[in-house]
Design an enzyme around this catalytic site. Structure first.
Site, PDB file in Angstrom:
ATOM      1  CG  ASP A 243     -13.092 -30.183  -9.619  1.00 16.18           C
ATOM      2  OD1 ASP A 243     -13.396 -30.748 -10.864  1.00 16.18           O
ATOM      3  OD2 ASP A 243     -13.204 -30.716  -8.552  1.00 16.18           O
TER       4      ASP A 243
ATOM      5  CD  GLU B  93     -16.619 -28.675 -12.963  1.00 15.36           C
ATOM      6  OE1 GLU B  93     -17.023 -29.947 -13.648  1.00 15.36           O
ATOM      7  OE2 GLU B  93     -16.254 -29.038 -11.677  1.00 15.36           O
TER       8      GLU B  93
END
Ligand code: CA
Length: 713
Positions: free
Chosen positions: A410, A439
């Protein structure tokens, strides 16, 4: 204390930096005094006096002890407790306190347990032992012994099932904290538990180590992203709705007799399930999970599984065992397991890490405020040695103990590149087949000047130990190029009405982020190509908003076209669970704490004769096609030639030494014609897809609206 001060921090062993409200000014060094208890410590030099400046640095005549409580008093401003801050970044701190041992946490050693906690700024640490995971008084509280490198140790006779906390005294006072290394916790995650891991292994767990996803490069994978509760809540015959154990159930069907749950995944042919956070997170009440829903991006205990997914959150060993059963259930079905990890922020800014070593684990502004590039209020500091080490050890632990097949990071763009490099090494040393992706958004945070693990920098990491890949990044250029921006409802892309606007982004995606602008220069197709994930609208909801003036039949064609392009692209194909059956969340674009009703996968959509079922069958065919023809799983060795015609239509030639293929993509509402050279075997069009040649085409071929003809020869 006064709120005029924002911070008084130890920045070196003889320096204190202070910062106060910019409305205040100080004019004389005599106003500034540092105290050790009642004793004043003389200062040697103070910067910025008499200047209209709201911060300064005091150089002291003696060395500071980072475990002591000092007070800074400035006449006219107030006083504040001094806390160690960027002294943590000095070479001296590194030499004195960076700890390399792999033994932090609680480990059973014959009939004793060894507790070790890194707390270099603590003046006292007490170990509290409890019989239960919550409530009741400590059975025993024992002061721990400080040793080398600021590590506190206690060896004590206590066994599996003993719960524990640490009471840590620093300049900020005494606070009770959970061990960040706790491998399991009591209900609600407020106490760690001593665990004998051998008691948590399901039957056949040793043999499970032999499991392989069979991929030899990242592009061989096909990922399906799901939330544990969404997966099974609406499977009528599941005995474990919303639980880990639903992934162990086989043979489940919906009312129409169509396979659901794990059987659906096997039938579809994906290689990996990607689980939304499954470590212990904070906001779902583990005693009453039905009272709330959360995606789980609110980390509480990184090394413990979430309790609300287990059948018994009160006994710490149960969640471990059931998590392992889930992994084994998927492995037995031939499916790998990727876990979403969220090391970039924690639920609380003053949780366990901050209680144990205040100001060490997080990033702060010079005014002492938590950095907030994550939007969650407390960015962690991967660049700090002991946090980077924590991340590496946590990942190694999950990989070894739970036999995971990869991790999704994340907000990876918040982590420093050097730490992600160490992570790539550590993970692939254990499992060279493991997927690592995240990400790589650029979150504009550069406080320490080190490069971050963003899309633009990720090429700086290469695969080690002959691993299947290095570190891949989500391709939002492709995502938005295909169906319009995720953030503007009306925005359209290549598949849904704006082909010309989207075509260069689609090419970038098909080339795996290697060329056509954007400058990522990603190597070995290390991109995750996708149309939808848990964030933002589901693909079906997005089309309902952006293409409200199109009929449903046309929108279904758009979904299929998008899926075909993803499956033709270099990189890792990825989808949100249910994308393949036109999943809707009734227009909810951020369902992180919406109802189960909104979030559940609606398996009943798979009805005979339905658009959902035909879409699913098409996805299944595309996966079969991709897995059968390696020309589509190129990591760069297949040459892709583009012929753009008719306002955004594409003929894409795949040329390799072993295989040739051709895809003619029609993003328009009318059929288009294209003249092909020689004879080509059709394996997919807008209605069918699979491994085998359906018919041969030559000369002029017609491609139906919103569809692609895919050929091999
Ligand atoms: Ca929890």
């Amino acid at each position: 204390m006064t709120d005029k001060f924002t911070i008084a921090g130890i920045t070196d062993f003889n320096k204190i930096q202070y910062s106060f409200s910019s409305r205040e000014t100080i004019w004389s060094p005599d106003q500034i005094k540092v105290f050790d208890g009642e004793r004043e410590i003389p200062s040697e030099y103070i910067t910025n006096i008499g200047v209209k400046s709201s911060f300064g640095v005091i150089t002291l005549t003696e060395r500071l002890d980072i475990t002591r409580k000092y007070t800074l008093r400035i006449d006219g401003i107030g006083e504040r407790t001094v806390v160690p801050t960027s002294v943590f970044d000095t070479e001296e701190f590194a030499a004195l306190y960076h700890y390399d041992g792999g033994d932090l946490g609680a480990h059973i050693e014959k009939n004793r347990t060894v507790f070790k906690l890194w707390a270099p700024t603590a003046s006292k640490v007490v170990l509290n032992l409890f019989d239960k995971g919550e409530g009741g008084k400590a059975r025993m509280s024992v002061p721990m012994t400080r040793g080398d490198k600021g590590v506190w140790t206690e060896r004590i006779s206590c066994s599996h099932g003993t719960y524990y906390t640490y009471s840590v005294t620093t300049a900020l006072g005494t606070a009770e904290a959970v061990d960040p290394y706790a491998r399991t916790v009591g209900v609600g995650g407020k106490r760690g538990m001593v665990v004998d891991l051998s008691k948590t292994d399901p039957k056949g767990w040793d043999e499970d180590l032999e499991f392989s996803t069979g991929i030899s490069k990242y592009t061989d994978a096909v990922i399906w992203e799901v939330h544990i509760r969404d997966f099974s809540n609406r499977i009528e015959d599941s005995a474990y709705k919303g639980k880990y154990l639903a992934f162990t159930e086989r043979g489940l069907v919906n009312r129409d007799g169509i396979p659901v749950g794990v059987d659906h995944l096997v039938d579809m042919g994906i290689t990996h399930v990607h689980l939304l956070p499954a470590f212990d997170y904070a906001t779902v009440d583990e005693k009453n999970p039905d009272n709330g829903f959360n995606w789980g991006y609110d980390p509480q205990n990184y090394n413990a599984p979430e309790g609300s997914y287990s059948t018994d959150p009160y006994h710490g060993e149960v969640r471990i065992k059931e998590f392992k059963q889930m992994v084994k259930g998927l492995h037995d079905a031939g499916v790998g397991v990727v876990m979403d990890v969220v090391y970039n922020h924690t639920y609380e800014s003053d949780g366990a890490f901050h209680k144990i070593v205040p100001y060490y684990y997080y990033r702060y502004t010079s005014a002492g405020m938590n950095m907030n590039a994550s939007g969650c209020g407390n960015d962690t500091a991967s660049e700090r040695y002991m946090y980077g080490k924590f991340m590496v050890e946590s990942l190694k632990y999950w990989l070894r103990e739970y036999h995971l097949d990869g991790f999704r990071f994340d907000l990876m763009g918040l982590h420093d590149l050097a730490t992600m490099k160490r992570i790539e090494h550590a993970v692939h040393a254990i499992n060279p087949e493991a997927l690592i992706y995240g990400e790589g958004w650029d979150m504009g945070t550069t406080i320490d000047g080190s490069p971050r693990a963003t899309q633009y920098n990720i090429a700086g990491i290469s695969a080690s130990y002959g691993a299947v890949g290095a570190v891949a990044v989500f391709n939002d250029v492709m995502r938005d190029g295909l169906k319009g921006s995720a953030f503007y409802r009306g925005s359209r892309g290549y598949i849904n009405g704006a082909p010309y606007e989207g075509v260069h982004r689609v090419k970038f995606g098909m080339l795996g982020g290697m060329a056509y602008g954007y400058g990522w220069g990603v190597a070995d197709a290390a991109v995750v190509n996708y149309m939808s994930a848990h964030d933002n609208h589901t693909l079906w909801d997005k089309l309902a908003l952006a293409n409200a003036d199109y009929d449903i039949e046309t929108r279904v064609k758009m979904v299929k076209l998008g899926a075909a392009i993803i499956m033709l692209s270099r990189g890792i194909p990825f989808m949100q669970a249910g994308e393949e059956m036109l999943r809707s969340k009734d227009g909810d674009e951020n369902s992180y704490r919406s109802s189960d009703e909104i979030n559940n996968i609606r398996w009943e959509a798979l009805k005979k004769g339905s658009a959902a079922l035909s879409t699913y069958e098409y996805y299944r065919g595309l996966i079969k096609m991709r897995r059968a023809h390696r020309v589509f799983r190129s990591d760069g060795k297949v040459n892709l030639g583009f012929n753009e015609f008719h306002g955004g239509a594409l003929a894409v030639y795949f040329d390799s030494t072993y295989d040739k293929a051709l895809a003619i993509i029609n993003p328009h509402s009318e059929p288009i014609d294209y003249i092909v050279d020689g004879s080509w075997g059709l394996i997919a069009d807008g209605f069918r897809a699979g491994a085998d040649i359906i018919e041969w085409h030559s000369g002029n071929v017609t491609v139906a609206p919103y569809s692609v003809n895919i050929y091999v020869r």
